[in-house]
Design an enzyme around this catalytic site. Structure first.
Site, PDB file in Angstrom:
ATOM      1  N   GLY A  53       0.759  -1.317   0.009  1.00 45.93           N
ATOM      2  CA  GLY A  53      -0.208  -0.085   0.167  1.00 45.93           C
ATOM      3  C   GLY A  53       0.887   1.300   0.080  1.00 45.93           C
ATOM      4  O   GLY A  53       0.203   2.163  -0.122  1.00 45.93           O
ATOM      5  N   HIS A  54       2.017   1.231   0.225  1.00 44.34           N
ATOM      6  CA  HIS A  54       2.957   2.296   0.114  1.00 44.34           C
ATOM      7  C   HIS A  54       3.999   2.258  -0.890  1.00 44.34           C
ATOM      8  O   HIS A  54       5.492   2.158  -0.356  1.00 44.34           O
ATOM      9  CB  HIS A  54       3.497   2.510   1.500  1.00 44.34           C
ATOM     10  CG  HIS A  54       3.985   3.698   1.974  1.00 44.34           C
ATOM     11  ND1 HIS A  54       5.350   4.197   1.898  1.00 44.34           N
ATOM     12  CD2 HIS A  54       3.383   5.028   2.465  1.00 44.34           C
ATOM     13  CE1 HIS A  54       5.472   5.584   2.225  1.00 44.34           C
ATOM     14  NE2 HIS A  54       4.145   5.897   2.687  1.00 44.34           N
ATOM     15  N   PHE A  55       4.098   2.557  -1.909  1.00 39.72           N
ATOM     16  CA  PHE A  55       2.905   2.588  -2.829  1.00 39.72           C
ATOM     17  C   PHE A  55       3.062   1.588  -3.833  1.00 39.72           C
ATOM     18  O   PHE A  55       4.308   1.331  -4.232  1.00 39.72           O
ATOM     19  CB  PHE A  55       3.033   3.869  -3.190  1.00 39.72           C
ATOM     20  CG  PHE A  55       3.046   5.256  -2.408  1.00 39.72           C
ATOM     21  CD1 PHE A  55       1.880   5.533  -1.918  1.00 39.72           C
ATOM     22  CD2 PHE A  55       4.241   5.899  -1.844  1.00 39.72           C
ATOM     23  CE1 PHE A  55       1.897   6.596  -0.961  1.00 39.72           C
ATOM     24  CE2 PHE A  55       4.252   6.776  -1.133  1.00 39.72           C
ATOM     25  CZ  PHE A  55       3.039   7.104  -0.460  1.00 39.72           C
TER      26      PHE A  55
END
EC number: 4.2.1.59
Length: 150
Positions: A53-55
């Site tokens: 999620g990052h990224f």
């Protein structure tokens, strides 16, 4: 006169820190001197869960995790300098000041974390910390950890 470096492998680190996957962020201690300094390594891998999620399109290691790795290094130095807390005590991350992020850290990088002991007063120890990749400072901060009962 050369002095032999004091090191810690992952088993020794796990004896001192309560953190475990995915939050244990110190892979190895390459040198330390009690009440002075500690140098540690964090290998950054694309397989770590934060990168989902990052990224996803451009994975960047979160700055707060760099600070957490520094905090874990201060905890290790505190253990080695002042002894292990009793069974119902821990070294807690107490504060961070002046944090600066200079360059992004990406999968494949090796973070070299250097913390230096400044002083201790009433169970609170102050440190300076820097994280480097390929010799370049990517993050710096002042950190405190506190020995407290839980």
């Amino acid at each position: 006169m050369t002095t032999e470096k004091k090191t810690m492998n992952i088993s020794e680190i796990q004896e001192l820190l309560p953190h475990r996957y995915p939050f244990l962020l110190i892979d190895r201690v390459v040198d330390f001197q009690e009440e002075k300094y500690l140098h540690a390594i964090k290998n950054v891998s694309v397989n770590e869960p934060q990168f989902t999620g990052h990224f996803p399109q451009l994975p960047v290691f979160p700055g707060v995790l760099i600070l957490e790795a520094m905090a874990q290094a201060t905890g290790l130095l505190a253990f080695k300098s002042f002894g292990a807390p009793s069974e119902n005590e821990l070294y807690y991350f107490a504060s961070v000041d002046g944090a600066k992020f200079r360059k992004p850290v990406v999968p494949g990088d090796q973070l070299i974390i250097e913390v230096e002991f400044i002083k201790e007063r009433r169970g609170i120890a102050a440190f300076t910390g820097v994280a480097k990749v390929d010799g370049d400072v990517v993050c710096s901060a002042e950190l405190k950890c506190a020995r407290r009962e839980f």
